[in-house]
Motif scaffolding. Structure first.
Motif, mmCIF file in Angstrom:
data_model
loop_
_atom_site.group_PDB
_atom_site.id
_atom_site.type_symbol
_atom_site.label_atom_id
_atom_site.label_comp_id
_atom_site.label_asym_id
_atom_site.label_seq_id
_atom_site.Cartn_x
_atom_site.Cartn_y
_atom_site.Cartn_z
ATOM 1 N N ARG A 177 2.615 1.629 -3.350
ATOM 2 C CA ARG A 177 1.066 1.899 -4.389
ATOM 3 C C ARG A 177 1.255 4.155 -4.622
ATOM 4 N NH1 ARG A 177 -0.931 -3.108 -3.489
ATOM 5 N NH2 ARG A 177 -2.642 -2.360 -1.824
ATOM 6 N N ILE A 178 0.956 4.557 -2.890
ATOM 7 C CA ILE A 178 1.077 5.550 -2.319
ATOM 8 C C ILE A 178 2.161 6.200 -2.365
ATOM 9 C CG2 ILE A 178 1.180 7.027 -0.014
ATOM 10 C CD1 ILE A 178 -0.589 4.998 1.147
ATOM 11 N N ARG A 221 -8.624 -0.407 -1.138
ATOM 12 C CA ARG A 221 -7.457 -1.366 -1.508
ATOM 13 C C ARG A 221 -7.108 -2.371 -0.531
ATOM 14 N NH1 ARG A 221 -6.016 1.095 -6.353
ATOM 15 N NH2 ARG A 221 -4.734 2.358 -5.966
ATOM 16 N N ALA A 233 1.731 6.938 -6.530
ATOM 17 C CA ALA A 233 0.574 7.693 -6.804
ATOM 18 C C ALA A 233 0.608 9.136 -6.601
ATOM 19 C CB ALA A 233 -0.847 7.487 -5.801
ATOM 20 N N ASP A 279 -7.294 9.615 -5.270
ATOM 21 C CA ASP A 279 -6.340 8.624 -5.039
ATOM 22 C C ASP A 279 -5.946 7.525 -3.619
ATOM 23 O OD1 ASP A 279 -5.269 8.887 -7.426
ATOM 24 O OD2 ASP A 279 -3.700 10.172 -7.180
ATOM 25 N N ARG A 280 -5.671 8.721 -2.443
ATOM 26 C CA ARG A 280 -6.171 8.905 -1.289
ATOM 27 C C ARG A 280 -7.079 7.139 -0.946
ATOM 28 N NH1 ARG A 280 -4.841 13.939 -0.057
ATOM 29 N NH2 ARG A 280 -6.922 13.874 0.754
ATOM 30 N N GLU A 290 -6.516 4.189 -2.974
ATOM 31 C CA GLU A 290 -5.490 3.269 -1.578
ATOM 32 C C GLU A 290 -5.793 2.861 -0.222
ATOM 33 O OE1 GLU A 290 -2.594 1.227 -1.288
ATOM 34 O OE2 GLU A 290 -2.474 1.709 -3.500
ATOM 35 N N ALA A 340 0.898 -1.454 -0.297
ATOM 36 C CA ALA A 340 0.067 0.337 -0.523
ATOM 37 C C ALA A 340 1.127 0.734 0.065
ATOM 38 C CB ALA A 340 -0.949 -0.223 1.340
ATOM 39 N N GLN A 341 1.768 1.368 0.414
ATOM 40 C CA GLN A 341 2.550 2.543 0.712
ATOM 41 C C GLN A 341 3.631 2.500 -0.380
ATOM 42 O OE1 GLN A 341 2.743 4.659 3.585
ATOM 43 N NE2 GLN A 341 4.025 5.903 1.704
#
Length: 166
Positions: free
Chosen positions: A74-75, A149, A78, A142-143, A146, A71-72
């Motif tokens: 992907r963040i 997800r 983004a 985006d936030r 995520e 997740a981090q």
């Protein structure tokens, strides 16, 4: 009469008493042995369950750490995309400022009227505000995506673990 019976059958009575004592002693020994075996088995089962619980906890923590790391990542991707978009928006803002300046110069030299320059400046301002708002909305989206997800992965992990443990 009782004494006569005892004197006559004392050997047989002694054998019966000894057999009864032997049977009682055997029964006591058998029960003690069974209790020891049960306690040993119960203790081993408890240790096995604790080991299995610890293994499941470690696996859960590992999955959670993996999910958080992904997740981090992907963040971060983004965020990098947002920075790229902000840089492009900055260049577009510069172009809008240049267009606005050109409109002002054109209006001053040609004298086309204040309305033509004002309209161009207004359109440039609207486009600039639109770009900023779109950037904010994209960042929020985006936030939220995520977070969704990560939540979905954690839910899947919990439901998978719940069905496996039944």
């Amino acid at each position: 009469m009782n004494m006569a019976v005892v004197k006559a059958y004392w050997k047989q009575l002694l054998i019966v008493v000894m057999l009864a004592a032997l049977a009682a002693g055997g029964r006591i020994a058998w029960v003690n042995h069974g209790e020891k075996q049960y306690a040993a088995g119960y203790g081993q089962a408890k240790k096995d369950q604790q080991a299995a619980d610890e293994l499941a906890r470690q696996q859960s923590e590992k999955e959670k750490a993996t999910n958080e790391r992904e997740a981090q990542q992907r963040i971060d991707r983004a965020r990098n995309d947002a920075l790229d978009a902000a840089a492009r928006a900055g260049r577009l803002q510069q172009q809008l400022v240049a267009i606005r300046d050109q409109l002002m110069q054109y209006n001053a030299t040609v004298g086309a009227g204040a309305s033509a320059a004002d309209t161009g400046v207004l359109l440039a301002n609207v486009l600039g505000q639109s770009l900023e708002r779109n950037r904010q909305l994209a960042e929020y989206a985006d936030r939220a995506a995520e977070a969704g997800r990560v939540c979905e992965q954690q839910y899947d992990t919990l439901t998978k673990r719940g069905t496996n443990s039944r």
